[in-house]
Design an enzyme around this catalytic site. Structure first.
Site, PDB file in Angstrom:
ATOM      1  N   ILE A  21       0.825  -1.207   0.000  1.00 15.66           N
ATOM      2  CA  ILE A  21       0.000   0.000   0.000  1.00 15.66           C
ATOM      3  C   ILE A  21       0.861   1.260   0.000  1.00 15.66           C
ATOM      4  O   ILE A  21       0.611   2.202  -0.744  1.00 15.66           O
ATOM      5  CB  ILE A  21      -0.945  -0.001   1.219  1.00 15.66           C
ATOM      6  CG1 ILE A  21      -1.928  -1.173   1.139  1.00 15.66           C
ATOM      7  CG2 ILE A  21      -1.710   1.313   1.302  1.00 15.66           C
ATOM      8  CD1 ILE A  21      -2.742  -1.370   2.398  1.00 15.66           C
ATOM      9  N   TYR A 169      -0.915  -8.034  17.341  1.00 20.13           N
ATOM     10  CA  TYR A 169      -1.245  -7.175  16.200  1.00 20.13           C
ATOM     11  C   TYR A 169      -2.580  -6.469  16.426  1.00 20.13           C
ATOM     12  O   TYR A 169      -2.698  -5.253  16.222  1.00 20.13           O
ATOM     13  CB  TYR A 169      -1.300  -8.010  14.920  1.00 20.13           C
ATOM     14  CG  TYR A 169      -1.507  -7.166  13.684  1.00 20.13           C
ATOM     15  CD1 TYR A 169      -0.466  -6.427  13.146  1.00 20.13           C
ATOM     16  CD2 TYR A 169      -2.748  -7.094  13.067  1.00 20.13           C
ATOM     17  CE1 TYR A 169      -0.652  -5.641  12.017  1.00 20.13           C
ATOM     18  CE2 TYR A 169      -2.950  -6.304  11.944  1.00 20.13           C
ATOM     19  CZ  TYR A 169      -1.891  -5.584  11.428  1.00 20.13           C
ATOM     20  OH  TYR A 169      -2.088  -4.790  10.321  1.00 20.13           O
ATOM     21  N   LYS A 173      -3.160  -2.291  16.944  1.00 22.97           N
ATOM     22  CA  LYS A 173      -4.027  -1.502  16.074  1.00 22.97           C
ATOM     23  C   LYS A 173      -5.166  -0.847  16.854  1.00 22.97           C
ATOM     24  O   LYS A 173      -5.587   0.273  16.541  1.00 22.97           O
ATOM     25  CB  LYS A 173      -4.578  -2.375  14.945  1.00 22.97           C
ATOM     26  CG  LYS A 173      -3.531  -2.755  13.903  1.00 22.97           C
ATOM     27  CD  LYS A 173      -2.968  -1.516  13.217  1.00 22.97           C
ATOM     28  CE  LYS A 173      -2.031  -1.842  12.076  1.00 22.97           C
ATOM     29  NZ  LYS A 173      -1.524  -0.621  11.396  1.00 22.97           N
ATOM     30  N   THR A 203      -0.620  -8.197  -0.177  1.00 24.68           N
ATOM     31  CA  THR A 203       0.739  -7.636  -0.191  1.00 24.68           C
ATOM     32  C   THR A 203       1.681  -8.692   0.379  1.00 24.68           C
ATOM     33  O   THR A 203       1.271  -9.801   0.702  1.00 24.68           O
ATOM     34  CB  THR A 203       0.834  -6.352   0.654  1.00 24.68           C
ATOM     35  OG1 THR A 203       0.693  -6.700   2.039  1.00 24.68           O
ATOM     36  CG2 THR A 203      -0.239  -5.346   0.259  1.00 24.68           C
TER      37      THR A 203
END
Length: 286
Positions: A21, A169, A173, A203
């Site tokens: 991104i 993770y 976030k 990705t």
């Protein structure tokens, strides 16, 4: 390419811009005439990202630093100030990480929390004087994740109790999203602060992370979007188009604004996160 929200001499910083991104955002902004500071951890990868862009109306300039430590964050902030002495219009905090084992940084914070939140907050605060804007308020874009839903708040940012890759993770976030909302309130009228959820994106992030995320990436790859679509959403949020005021949560491919988790939107939790962030960064309480 359509010139999206361009002002004369517009300058953007994009972290984690050597793949996925971030790379697409950097290329699209330069294609729209912006000067873009392309960040990565390795100089050769930053150079390859710039060279792969070809001829564009804007410029791509290298900045290199490891955001796992606060010292690296300070190095990056210094490079940005030197490369953009007249200020920055947009900061895209895109760099993120996940790891397949628990480890603390030299700053005493679990690595996922260090990269996905503390580095983001540290860089944003360090660059506040450089966020000047041209013709409109400067903007800070936080690239978040829908995986923050269901995360549990962390009593300590060492995440030493019951650590899992996905848990770390998610928590990182969640904390960063709560910080985003708190900062949007604190900086209202001076700097616009928004969160963009890119959704499930194809990705190399999952492969590099290893562990369960690698498996999720392999199994989900056919159903994931390419990085170009969320990059366009980030551009729309970054270039002050109508419909994205400060404090917005913008979802790629979902018609614009949406809702994040109830906990991320809880004002008391946001204040706790902001205070803890300032403490870790050695900043005075707001």
């Amino acid at each position: 390419m359509e010139r999206i929200g361009v002002q004369p001499h517009s300058v953007a910083v994009v972290t984690g811009a050597t793949s996925g991104i971030g790379r697409s955002v950097a290329h699209q902004l330069a294609g729209a005439g912006w000067t873009v500071l392309v960040h990565g951890r390795a100089a050769e990868r930053v150079r390859a990202t710039i060279e792969s862009a070809g001829e564009l109306p804007g410029r791509l300039l290298p900045v290199v630093a490891d955001l796992e430590t606060l010292a690296g964050v300070g190095e990056l902030a210094g490079q940005v100030r030197a490369a953009a002495p007249d200020g920055v219009d947009v900061l895209v905090n895109n760099a993120g990480a996940a790891f397949d084992r628990h480890r603390l940084t030299v700053d005493g914070v679990e690595r996922t929390m260090a990269v996905n939140h503390l580095a983001v907050a540290g860089l944003t605060f360090a660059l506040e004087p450089a966020l000047t804007g041209r013709g409109s308020l400067p903007r800070v874009i936080m690239v978040t994740s829908f995986l923050e839903r269901g995360a549990r708040p962390a009593a300590e940012w060492t995440l030493s109790s019951g650590w899992t890759q996905m848990g770390a993770y998610r928590t990182s976030k969640l904390v960063d999203l709560a910080f985003t909302y708190a900062l949007a309130r604190e900086w209202a009228g001076r700097v616009d602060v928004l969160a963009v959820d890119p959704g499930s994106v194809r990705t190399g992030f999952q492969r590099r992370a290893g562990g369960p995320l690698r498996l999720i990436g392999l199994l989900g790859k056919p159903f994931m979007a390419g990085p170009e679509r969320p990059a366009r959403t980030i551009l729309a949020a970054a270039t002050a188009l109508p419909g994205h005021p400060t404090g917005s949560y913008v979802r790629a491919g979902a018609g614009g604004r949406g809702d994040s988790s109830a906990l991320s939107r809880d004002p008391d939790f946001q204040r706790e996160v902001l205070a803890e962030t300032r403490r870790h960064l050695g900043l005075a309480p707001s």
